[in-house]
Design a protein around this motif. Structure first.
Motif, PDB file in Angstrom:
ATOM      1  N   SER A 103       0.922  -1.127   0.252  1.00 46.45           N
ATOM      2  CA  SER A 103      -0.281   0.003   0.304  1.00 46.45           C
ATOM      3  C   SER A 103       1.063   1.109   0.495  1.00 46.45           C
ATOM      4  O   SER A 103       2.135   1.153   0.349  1.00 46.45           O
ATOM      5  CB  SER A 103      -0.616   0.454   1.701  1.00 46.45           C
ATOM      6  N   ILE A 104      -0.008   2.425  -0.417  1.00 46.40           N
ATOM      7  CA  ILE A 104       1.020   2.992  -0.520  1.00 46.40           C
ATOM      8  C   ILE A 104      -0.308   4.156  -0.716  1.00 46.40           C
ATOM      9  O   ILE A 104      -1.069   4.251  -1.058  1.00 46.40           O
ATOM     10  CB  ILE A 104       1.310   3.729  -1.920  1.00 46.40           C
ATOM     11  N   SER A 105      -0.406   5.576   0.308  1.00 47.02           N
ATOM     12  CA  SER A 105      -0.791   7.151   1.307  1.00 47.02           C
ATOM     13  C   SER A 105       0.175   7.880   0.925  1.00 47.02           C
ATOM     14  O   SER A 105       0.897   8.081   1.031  1.00 47.02           O
ATOM     15  CB  SER A 105      -1.459   6.077   2.007  1.00 47.02           C
ATOM     16  N   THR A 106      -0.846   9.726   0.199  1.00 47.52           N
ATOM     17  CA  THR A 106      -0.250  10.278   0.783  1.00 47.52           C
ATOM     18  C   THR A 106      -0.366  10.883   2.161  1.00 47.52           C
ATOM     19  O   THR A 106      -0.593  10.216   2.883  1.00 47.52           O
ATOM     20  CB  THR A 106      -1.313  11.519   0.244  1.00 47.52           C
ATOM     21  N   ASP A 107       0.656  11.439   2.622  1.00 50.93           N
ATOM     22  CA  ASP A 107       0.808  11.986   3.488  1.00 50.93           C
ATOM     23  C   ASP A 107      -0.538  13.074   3.978  1.00 50.93           C
ATOM     24  O   ASP A 107       0.104  13.728   4.744  1.00 50.93           O
ATOM     25  CB  ASP A 107       2.443  12.477   4.424  1.00 50.93           C
ATOM     26  N   CYS A 108      -1.589  12.422   4.229  1.00 51.32           N
ATOM     27  CA  CYS A 108      -2.781  13.312   4.095  1.00 51.32           C
ATOM     28  C   CYS A 108      -2.877  13.770   5.714  1.00 51.32           C
ATOM     29  O   CYS A 108      -2.885  12.639   6.620  1.00 51.32           O
ATOM     30  CB  CYS A 108      -3.924  12.400   3.348  1.00 51.32           C
ATOM     31  N   GLY A 109      -3.624  15.095   5.740  1.00 54.29           N
ATOM     32  CA  GLY A 109      -3.545  16.215   6.675  1.00 54.29           C
ATOM     33  C   GLY A 109      -4.968  15.057   7.818  1.00 54.29           C
ATOM     34  O   GLY A 109      -5.954  14.614   7.232  1.00 54.29           O
ATOM     35  N   GLY A 110      -5.091  14.934   9.042  1.00 51.56           N
ATOM     36  CA  GLY A 110      -5.818  13.997  10.143  1.00 51.56           C
ATOM     37  C   GLY A 110      -5.102  13.194  10.579  1.00 51.56           C
ATOM     38  O   GLY A 110      -5.076  12.671  11.712  1.00 51.56           O
ATOM     39  N   GLY A 111      -4.047  12.700   9.912  1.00 54.07           N
ATOM     40  CA  GLY A 111      -2.052  11.925  10.441  1.00 54.07           C
ATOM     41  C   GLY A 111      -2.730  10.351  10.860  1.00 54.07           C
ATOM     42  O   GLY A 111      -2.128   9.697  10.409  1.00 54.07           O
ATOM     43  N   GLU A 123       8.439   3.032   4.334  1.00 57.93           N
ATOM     44  CA  GLU A 123       9.546   2.253   3.327  1.00 57.93           C
ATOM     45  C   GLU A 123       9.564   0.324   4.258  1.00 57.93           C
ATOM     46  O   GLU A 123      10.164  -0.501   3.949  1.00 57.93           O
ATOM     47  CB  GLU A 123      11.256   3.055   3.958  1.00 57.93           C
ATOM     48  N   LYS A 124       8.640   0.401   5.724  1.00 55.39           N
ATOM     49  CA  LYS A 124       8.504  -0.428   6.163  1.00 55.39           C
ATOM     50  C   LYS A 124       7.202  -1.287   6.385  1.00 55.39           C
ATOM     51  O   LYS A 124       7.076  -2.994   5.183  1.00 55.39           O
ATOM     52  CB  LYS A 124       9.233  -0.210   8.263  1.00 55.39           C
ATOM     53  N   ASN A 125       6.002  -0.726   6.667  1.00 54.66           N
ATOM     54  CA  ASN A 125       4.793  -2.029   6.040  1.00 54.66           C
ATOM     55  C   ASN A 125       4.214  -1.057   5.150  1.00 54.66           C
ATOM     56  O   ASN A 125       2.767  -1.437   4.938  1.00 54.66           O
ATOM     57  CB  ASN A 125       3.845  -1.752   7.190  1.00 54.66           C
ATOM     58  N   GLY A 126       4.707   0.234   4.496  1.00 53.89           N
ATOM     59  CA  GLY A 126       4.081   0.771   3.056  1.00 53.89           C
ATOM     60  C   GLY A 126       4.847   2.113   2.662  1.00 53.89           C
ATOM     61  O   GLY A 126       5.982   2.220   3.543  1.00 53.89           O
ATOM     62  N   LEU A 127       4.283   2.737   1.915  1.00 52.02           N
ATOM     63  CA  LEU A 127       4.562   4.276   1.481  1.00 52.02           C
ATOM     64  C   LEU A 127       4.122   5.203   1.629  1.00 52.02           C
ATOM     65  O   LEU A 127       3.081   5.092   1.781  1.00 52.02           O
ATOM     66  CB  LEU A 127       5.581   3.873   0.394  1.00 52.02           C
ATOM     67  N   MET A 174       4.980   4.529  -7.082  1.00 53.12           N
ATOM     68  CA  MET A 174       3.839   2.992  -7.127  1.00 53.12           C
ATOM     69  C   MET A 174       4.834   2.103  -8.552  1.00 53.12           C
ATOM     70  O   MET A 174       4.833   0.815  -8.353  1.00 53.12           O
ATOM     71  CB  MET A 174       2.857   3.838  -8.685  1.00 53.12           C
ATOM     72  N   ASP A 175       6.131   2.985  -9.212  1.00 52.13           N
ATOM     73  CA  ASP A 175       6.760   2.036  -9.889  1.00 52.13           C
ATOM     74  C   ASP A 175       7.529   1.497  -9.221  1.00 52.13           C
ATOM     75  O   ASP A 175       7.791   0.165  -9.572  1.00 52.13           O
ATOM     76  CB  ASP A 175       7.642   3.314 -10.969  1.00 52.13           C
ATOM     77  N   ARG A 176       8.145   1.724  -8.200  1.00 47.65           N
ATOM     78  CA  ARG A 176       9.181   1.548  -7.521  1.00 47.65           C
ATOM     79  C   ARG A 176       8.349   0.016  -6.930  1.00 47.65           C
ATOM     80  O   ARG A 176       9.023  -0.673  -7.036  1.00 47.65           O
ATOM     81  CB  ARG A 176       9.176   1.978  -5.972  1.00 47.65           C
ATOM     82  N   ASP A 183       6.962  -7.476  -1.347  1.00 49.69           N
ATOM     83  CA  ASP A 183       6.047  -8.446  -0.631  1.00 49.69           C
ATOM     84  C   ASP A 183       7.042  -8.376   1.062  1.00 49.69           C
ATOM     85  O   ASP A 183       5.733  -8.723   1.844  1.00 49.69           O
ATOM     86  CB  ASP A 183       6.516  -9.946  -1.104  1.00 49.69           C
ATOM     87  N   LYS A 184       7.493  -7.710   1.036  1.00 48.12           N
ATOM     88  CA  LYS A 184       7.731  -6.871   2.527  1.00 48.12           C
ATOM     89  C   LYS A 184       7.090  -6.605   2.396  1.00 48.12           C
ATOM     90  O   LYS A 184       6.632  -5.967   3.807  1.00 48.12           O
ATOM     91  CB  LYS A 184       9.184  -6.729   2.450  1.00 48.12           C
ATOM     92  N   LEU A 185       6.564  -5.566   2.424  1.00 49.34           N
ATOM     93  CA  LEU A 185       5.616  -3.763   2.553  1.00 49.34           C
ATOM     94  C   LEU A 185       4.694  -5.131   3.177  1.00 49.34           C
ATOM     95  O   LEU A 185       4.113  -4.743   3.909  1.00 49.34           O
ATOM     96  CB  LEU A 185       5.529  -3.720   1.637  1.00 49.34           C
ATOM     97  N   GLY A 186       3.852  -6.132   1.797  1.00 47.22           N
ATOM     98  CA  GLY A 186       2.245  -6.529   2.056  1.00 47.22           C
ATOM     99  C   GLY A 186       3.035  -7.207   3.285  1.00 47.22           C
ATOM    100  O   GLY A 186       2.553  -8.091   4.453  1.00 47.22           O
ATOM    101  N   LYS A 187       3.768  -8.242   3.339  1.00 48.21           N
ATOM    102  CA  LYS A 187       4.231  -9.038   5.056  1.00 48.21           C
ATOM    103  C   LYS A 187       3.793  -8.270   6.190  1.00 48.21           C
ATOM    104  O   LYS A 187       3.790  -8.456   6.914  1.00 48.21           O
ATOM    105  CB  LYS A 187       5.573  -9.912   5.148  1.00 48.21           C
ATOM    106  N   GLU A 188       4.525  -7.011   6.414  1.00 52.29           N
ATOM    107  CA  GLU A 188       4.328  -6.087   7.375  1.00 52.29           C
ATOM    108  C   GLU A 188       3.100  -5.086   7.847  1.00 52.29           C
ATOM    109  O   GLU A 188       2.837  -5.205   9.642  1.00 52.29           O
ATOM    110  CB  GLU A 188       5.642  -5.393   7.451  1.00 52.29           C
ATOM    111  N   ALA A 189       2.196  -5.277   6.743  1.00 58.02           N
ATOM    112  CA  ALA A 189       1.105  -4.770   6.639  1.00 58.02           C
ATOM    113  C   ALA A 189       0.278  -5.121   7.381  1.00 58.02           C
ATOM    114  O   ALA A 189      -0.876  -4.748   8.581  1.00 58.02           O
ATOM    115  CB  ALA A 189       0.588  -3.457   5.412  1.00 58.02           C
ATOM    116  N   HIS A 190       0.397  -6.488   6.773  1.00 56.94           N
ATOM    117  CA  HIS A 190      -0.335  -7.726   7.931  1.00 56.94           C
ATOM    118  C   HIS A 190      -0.678  -7.417   8.895  1.00 56.94           C
ATOM    119  O   HIS A 190      -0.856  -8.256  10.284  1.00 56.94           O
ATOM    120  CB  HIS A 190       0.104  -9.322   7.453  1.00 56.94           C
ATOM    121  N   LYS A 191       0.539  -7.000  10.363  1.00 58.18           N
ATOM    122  CA  LYS A 191       1.551  -7.321  11.285  1.00 58.18           C
ATOM    123  C   LYS A 191       0.506  -6.000  11.544  1.00 58.18           C
ATOM    124  O   LYS A 191      -0.539  -6.167  13.174  1.00 58.18           O
ATOM    125  CB  LYS A 191       2.477  -6.931  11.565  1.00 58.18           C
TER     126      LYS A 191
END
Length: 359
Positions: free
Chosen positions: A281-289, A298-302, A316-318, A327-335
């Protein structure tokens, strides 16, 4: 405890979803729970049958704006006067300001729950919240950023941050098979979600990833504008707007990448659920926190800057070009499933409400 949750309705919306979930959990813990709503539409989210409901205005009674609000006000005063409740939990700005304005009517404790980014509210709404915030016996926020905004403008009693819980159904959908070559997002088609940014970012990498498509789930007022944008970019065969989907999370679960392009959010449930299923997953660093709370960059998403089309396209390209990294991002995100499980989060709600009632 006798708990009343004051919410506009229980049809659609993240706050409504959370209200139903909290009510169902609390009644399961042997508490007396009632939903106090402005309307009588049926709940679109799972709701335990033991949760009672009091509606301030039924659909068949509706007339005009003045009459409707007068009836609601009279019934609310009666409810606060005659109902022997231990605590009221008010959710969403209008309900919060209404409850705090009438705080003197009831001896029950009142807890306010902010479910969005207060900095995005108009000046009048912000002023009302600033003026009345001190009347609440407790405040619950989704993110630290929300809490800090209120603390900068008002004196708060017992503020606490409790993020949203992950939908139990999502916990069953952790990905186990090969991913489809799709990039997905989910959310209302509004300016806030900034799907225009996502479409432009996809257009920058579309030629490199000719076998990938972008799917934007959701409905809203910007549909025609987005269709025009997609057409002008000659990507009508690569970008689809299927509207609402009853099984959207199952579809997201099969995707190679989830992207949230919002300018501001409270706690973005769609992002949380995608991450919980192990979708990179990727997200803008959107207001609201909320995105910053969920993503350890860089650990569980961008995380990328708000409105930065080049940064989003690069991220997205990365992910699409490096399967090991994805796969690393997805595995960490699942935690997130461990830290944001319903039992953990709603257990924190129960403890906080009990402590507020007894304080």
């Amino acid at each position: 405890m006798k708990i009343t949750i004051f919410i506009s309705g229980v049809t659609g919306g993240g706050a409504e979803k959370v209200a139903c979930a909290i009510a169902s959990y609390m009644v399961g813990q042997e508490h007396d729970v009632e939903l106090l709503t402005m309307t009588d539409e049926e709940a679109t989210y799972p709701l335990d049958g033991r949760v009672s409901r009091y509606c301030l205005l039924k659909e068949k009674e509706r007339k005009n704006f003045i009459v409707n609000n007068t009836i609601r006000l009279i019934r609310l005063v009666r409810y606060l006067t005659h109902s022997k409740r231990d605590v009221y939990l008010a959710m969403l700005p209008t309900n919060i300001t209404t409850m705090l304005s009438m705080r003197f009517i009831t001896s029950a404790k009142v807890i306010a729950a902010e479910r969005a980014n207060p900095a995005s509210y108009n000046e009048d709404k912000q002023k009302k919240l600033m003026t009345l915030a001190h009347r609440a016996d407790g405040w619950v926020f989704q993110t630290i950023e929300q809490k800090e905004w209120y603390e900068a403008h008002s004196q708060l009693k017992r503020p606490i941050v409790i993020p949203n819980a992950i939908n139990p159904d999502v916990l069953k959908l952790h990905h186990t098979t090969e991913r489809h070559k799709t990039i997905v997002t989910a959310g209302r088609l509004t300016n806030q979600k900034n799907h225009k940014l996502l479409i432009n970012a996809f257009s920058k990498i579309a030629d490199k990833y000719k076998d990938y498509n972008l799917i934007i789930y959701g409905e809203g007022p910007n549909r025609e504008k987005l269709i025009e944008q997609i057409t002008s970019l000659k990507l009508s065969d690569r970008i689809s707007l299927p509207g609402y989907s009853s099984n959207v999370m199952a579809n997201v679960n099969q995707a190679s990448l989830f992207v949230l392009s919002s300018d501001f959010e409270g706690m973005p449930n769609a992002l949380m659920e995608a991450m919980a299923m192990g979708v990179p997953s990727i997200s803008t660093d959107c207001g609201g926190g909320g995105a910053r709370y969920l993503i350890n960059n860089e650990k569980n998403g961008l995380l990328v800057p708000i409105g930065d089309v080049n940064a989003l396209a690069s991220a997205m390209d990365r992910v699409l070009s490096d399967k090991t990294f994805a796969d690393k991002l997805g595995k960490e995100a699942h935690k997130l499933c461990d830290t944001l499980s319903p039992d953990v989060i709603y257990g924190r709600w129960e403890k906080y409400i009990e402590e507020t009632v007894n304080s």
